[in-house]
Design a protein around this motif. Sequence first.
Motif, PDB file in Angstrom:
ATOM      1  N   PRO A  62       0.897  -1.238   0.019  1.00  0.00           N
ATOM      2  CA  PRO A  62       0.006   0.119   0.079  1.00  0.00           C
ATOM      3  C   PRO A  62       0.640   1.460  -0.151  1.00  0.00           C
ATOM      4  CG  PRO A  62      -0.796  -1.482   1.518  1.00  0.00           C
ATOM      5  CD  PRO A  62       0.441  -2.342   1.012  1.00  0.00           C
ATOM      6  N   SER A  63       2.068   1.177   0.554  1.00  0.00           N
ATOM      7  CA  SER A  63       2.838   2.458   0.502  1.00  0.00           C
ATOM      8  C   SER A  63       3.392   2.673  -0.825  1.00  0.00           C
ATOM      9  CB  SER A  63       4.104   2.358   1.482  1.00  0.00           C
ATOM     10  OG  SER A  63       5.022   1.174   1.201  1.00  0.00           O
ATOM     11  N   LEU A  64       3.532   1.702  -1.715  1.00  0.00           N
ATOM     12  CA  LEU A  64       3.922   2.077  -3.072  1.00  0.00           C
ATOM     13  C   LEU A  64       2.668   2.588  -3.872  1.00  0.00           C
ATOM     14  CD1 LEU A  64       6.131  -0.965  -3.987  1.00  0.00           C
ATOM     15  CD2 LEU A  64       6.911   1.450  -3.694  1.00  0.00           C
ATOM     16  N   LEU A  65       1.702   1.901  -3.750  1.00  0.00           N
ATOM     17  CA  LEU A  65       0.397   2.296  -4.348  1.00  0.00           C
ATOM     18  C   LEU A  65       0.100   3.809  -3.879  1.00  0.00           C
ATOM     19  CD1 LEU A  65      -1.688  -0.923  -3.990  1.00  0.00           C
ATOM     20  CD2 LEU A  65      -0.301  -0.260  -5.999  1.00  0.00           C
ATOM     21  N   ALA A  66       0.428   4.269  -2.662  1.00  0.00           N
ATOM     22  CA  ALA A  66      -0.028   5.623  -2.369  1.00  0.00           C
ATOM     23  C   ALA A  66       1.168   6.649  -2.627  1.00  0.00           C
ATOM     24  CB  ALA A  66      -0.196   5.352  -0.721  1.00  0.00           C
ATOM     25  N   GLN A  67       2.169   6.365  -3.307  1.00  0.00           N
ATOM     26  CA  GLN A  67       2.919   7.270  -3.607  1.00  0.00           C
ATOM     27  C   GLN A  67       2.573   8.563  -4.241  1.00  0.00           C
ATOM     28  OE1 GLN A  67       6.551   7.338  -3.117  1.00  0.00           O
ATOM     29  NE2 GLN A  67       5.743   5.983  -1.616  1.00  0.00           N
ATOM     30  N   ASP A  68       3.018   9.728  -3.734  1.00  0.00           N
ATOM     31  CA  ASP A  68       2.445  11.049  -4.190  1.00  0.00           C
ATOM     32  C   ASP A  68       3.647  11.616  -5.057  1.00  0.00           C
ATOM     33  OD1 ASP A  68       1.430  13.643  -4.541  1.00  0.00           O
ATOM     34  OD2 ASP A  68       2.198  14.427  -2.585  1.00  0.00           O
ATOM     35  N   TYR A  69       3.422  11.141  -6.279  1.00  0.00           N
ATOM     36  CA  TYR A  69       4.422  11.507  -7.353  1.00  0.00           C
ATOM     37  C   TYR A  69       3.709  12.209  -8.564  1.00  0.00           C
ATOM     38  CZ  TYR A  69       7.925  10.730 -10.967  1.00  0.00           C
ATOM     39  OH  TYR A  69       8.959  11.060 -11.871  1.00  0.00           O
ATOM     40  N   PRO A  70       4.049  13.486  -8.919  1.00  0.00           N
ATOM     41  CA  PRO A  70       3.586  14.360  -9.689  1.00  0.00           C
ATOM     42  C   PRO A  70       3.615  14.010 -11.243  1.00  0.00           C
ATOM     43  CG  PRO A  70       5.252  15.523  -8.427  1.00  0.00           C
ATOM     44  CD  PRO A  70       5.457  13.970  -8.176  1.00  0.00           C
ATOM     45  N   GLY A  71       4.471  12.927 -11.521  1.00  0.00           N
ATOM     46  CA  GLY A  71       4.578  12.395 -13.092  1.00  0.00           C
ATOM     47  C   GLY A  71       3.646  10.959 -13.158  1.00  0.00           C
ATOM     48  N   ARG A  72       4.089  10.357 -14.160  1.00  0.00           N
ATOM     49  CA  ARG A  72       3.229   8.923 -14.277  1.00  0.00           C
ATOM     50  C   ARG A  72       4.184   7.763 -13.369  1.00  0.00           C
ATOM     51  NH1 ARG A  72       1.683   7.487 -20.063  1.00  0.00           N
ATOM     52  NH2 ARG A  72       0.702   5.892 -18.764  1.00  0.00           N
ATOM     53  N   ALA A  73       3.730   6.970 -12.832  1.00  0.00           N
ATOM     54  CA  ALA A  73       4.241   5.800 -12.362  1.00  0.00           C
ATOM     55  C   ALA A  73       3.187   4.631 -12.191  1.00  0.00           C
ATOM     56  CB  ALA A  73       4.463   6.146 -10.727  1.00  0.00           C
ATOM     57  N   GLU A  74       3.820   3.388 -12.293  1.00  0.00           N
ATOM     58  CA  GLU A  74       2.886   2.298 -12.257  1.00  0.00           C
ATOM     59  C   GLU A  74       3.813   1.224 -11.702  1.00  0.00           C
ATOM     60  OE1 GLU A  74       0.836  -0.708 -15.788  1.00  0.00           O
ATOM     61  OE2 GLU A  74       1.607   1.282 -16.209  1.00  0.00           O
ATOM     62  N   VAL A  75       3.322   0.320 -10.843  1.00  0.00           N
ATOM     63  CA  VAL A  75       3.778  -0.824 -10.168  1.00  0.00           C
ATOM     64  C   VAL A  75       3.684  -2.158 -10.933  1.00  0.00           C
ATOM     65  CG1 VAL A  75       3.974  -1.846  -7.899  1.00  0.00           C
ATOM     66  CG2 VAL A  75       3.190   0.582  -7.982  1.00  0.00           C
ATOM     67  N   PHE A  76       4.675  -2.790 -10.929  1.00  0.00           N
ATOM     68  CA  PHE A  76       4.768  -4.094 -11.604  1.00  0.00           C
ATOM     69  C   PHE A  76       5.224  -5.358 -10.473  1.00  0.00           C
ATOM     70  CE2 PHE A  76       5.240  -1.381 -15.011  1.00  0.00           C
ATOM     71  CZ  PHE A  76       4.313  -1.841 -15.898  1.00  0.00           C
ATOM     72  N   LEU A  77       4.578  -5.938  -9.915  1.00  0.00           N
ATOM     73  CA  LEU A  77       4.655  -7.057  -8.831  1.00  0.00           C
ATOM     74  C   LEU A  77       4.847  -8.171  -9.645  1.00  0.00           C
ATOM     75  CD1 LEU A  77       3.619  -7.281  -5.165  1.00  0.00           C
ATOM     76  CD2 LEU A  77       3.461  -9.444  -6.517  1.00  0.00           C
ATOM     77  N   VAL A  78       6.017  -8.698  -9.439  1.00  0.00           N
ATOM     78  CA  VAL A  78       6.418 -10.178 -10.174  1.00  0.00           C
ATOM     79  C   VAL A  78       6.385 -11.240  -9.378  1.00  0.00           C
ATOM     80  CG1 VAL A  78       7.923 -11.260 -11.720  1.00  0.00           C
ATOM     81  CG2 VAL A  78       7.913  -8.656 -11.624  1.00  0.00           C
ATOM     82  N   ASP A  79       5.325 -12.158  -9.139  1.00  0.00           N
ATOM     83  CA  ASP A  79       5.450 -13.280  -8.375  1.00  0.00           C
ATOM     84  C   ASP A  79       6.307 -14.221  -8.617  1.00  0.00           C
ATOM     85  OD1 ASP A  79       4.386 -15.091  -6.421  1.00  0.00           O
ATOM     86  OD2 ASP A  79       2.706 -15.688  -7.391  1.00  0.00           O
ATOM     87  N   ASP A  80       7.187 -14.500  -8.017  1.00  0.00           N
ATOM     88  CA  ASP A  80       8.264 -15.486  -8.264  1.00  0.00           C
ATOM     89  C   ASP A  80       8.033 -16.930  -7.380  1.00  0.00           C
ATOM     90  OD1 ASP A  80      10.867 -16.696  -8.904  1.00  0.00           O
ATOM     91  OD2 ASP A  80      12.054 -15.587  -7.183  1.00  0.00           O
ATOM     92  N   GLY A  81       7.164 -17.549  -8.073  1.00  0.00           N
ATOM     93  CA  GLY A  81       6.570 -18.806  -7.751  1.00  0.00           C
ATOM     94  C   GLY A  81       6.197 -18.971  -6.398  1.00  0.00           C
ATOM     95  N   SER A  82       5.415 -17.941  -5.977  1.00  0.00           N
ATOM     96  CA  SER A  82       5.118 -17.993  -4.265  1.00  0.00           C
ATOM     97  C   SER A  82       4.034 -19.030  -4.446  1.00  0.00           C
ATOM     98  CB  SER A  82       4.324 -16.727  -3.856  1.00  0.00           C
ATOM     99  OG  SER A  82       5.254 -15.590  -4.278  1.00  0.00           O
ATOM    100  N   THR A  83       3.935 -19.609  -2.996  1.00  0.00           N
ATOM    101  CA  THR A  83       2.887 -20.743  -2.734  1.00  0.00           C
ATOM    102  C   THR A  83       2.000 -20.179  -1.625  1.00  0.00           C
ATOM    103  OG1 THR A  83       4.485 -21.881  -1.183  1.00  0.00           O
ATOM    104  CG2 THR A  83       4.604 -22.292  -3.013  1.00  0.00           C
TER     105      THR A  83
END
Length: 395
Positions: A62-83
């Motif tokens: 949630p802290s990444l999703l809530a970034q107060d950034y004036p430009g464009r930003a996007e989050v890519f979470l890469v699930d590395d074989g989680s169980t």
Amino acid sequence: MDALTWITAVSLAAWLWLLLGQGFFWRTDVRLPRRTPPGRWPQVAIVVPARDEAGVLPASLPSLLAQDYPGRAEVFLVDDGSTDGTAALARELADRHGGLPLTVTSPGEPEPGWTGKLWAVRHGMALARARTDAAYLLLTDADIAHAPDSLRELVAAAEAGPGLDVVSQMARLRVATFWERLIVPAFVYFFAQLYPFRWCNRPGGRTAAAAGGCVLIRREAAERAGIPAAIRQAVIDDVALARAVRRSGGRIWLGLAERVESVRPYPGLGPLWRMVSRSAYAQLLHNPLLLAGTVAGLAVVYLVPPAAVVAGVVTGAALPAALGAAAWAVMAGTYGPMLRYYRQPLLLAPLLPVTALLYLLMTVDSAVQHHRGRGAAWKGRTYARPEAAPDRSAS
């Protein structure tokens, strides 16, 4: 002068050198450089490799999703074989909290010659290149929580002045339990001793390092350095990244974080032991001679001073006791700033030899586990030493 006196004198000389000649590694004032808001905020892609991180994602993502950034930003979470449902939880958190766009993806098992984390980073970077025009990539671990202005401050620092290709902050690790207080501040202290931040930040300097939990890298610099393919086998990937960028002519900066924190708990000695031992022998290039030299060096520098004080008091030998006390005092004095940074009592400073002994044992254990075929083991994966891995050039 007997042998103990000579060895203690060497220890004191070593500490005087470390105090004055090792890039003032013990100071904790290396923070983000001057930050002037750029005229135009560049686009940023945030890449988060994650393997079995359901326990920490609610405090970090949630802290990444809530970034107060004036430009464009996007989050890519890469699930590395989680169980443990990491991917599903990430999507749920994004639905609940909103904020920056989130893409959750999985690259499958890594190809031979790649570590799992770097395979995930490779996939995330490729997806970011395909979907965005990001000028920067923020590589951040799944256990790292960022203040709302973290991304804005990182980008402003990179854009200021002549521009930096890598801006990395050593996240403040969690310090709550007894073992965390004893071991965690020393982890950062020893890292800074190996890679003095001031030396890392000198243009054209030979020392290069980054802190993998928070690395902002210019996209063109990553492509020029061949990141991540060029470091695909690296267990200590953050240092390898910084070296690759520097070799390609890039400028790097590394310092202590002000508002970037790890939320991963280490409730006992066991998890901390595994964190250190999984990469300690890799740091020594899997070289038995370097291991022997490191063990001897740790013993002389950290263990001899208190031993000399005790021996001098017991036997009445004043000179080794005085030399040991002086070396011990310098040691504790250099550790004090790191304890203050971690908001810990200075009474812990004289205990640094105890912590150093634990690190010595962890390093030896790392070598033993490697020779048993269990070296560099983390979350169900064990990696061979780099030269034993197949040479695959996928990027």
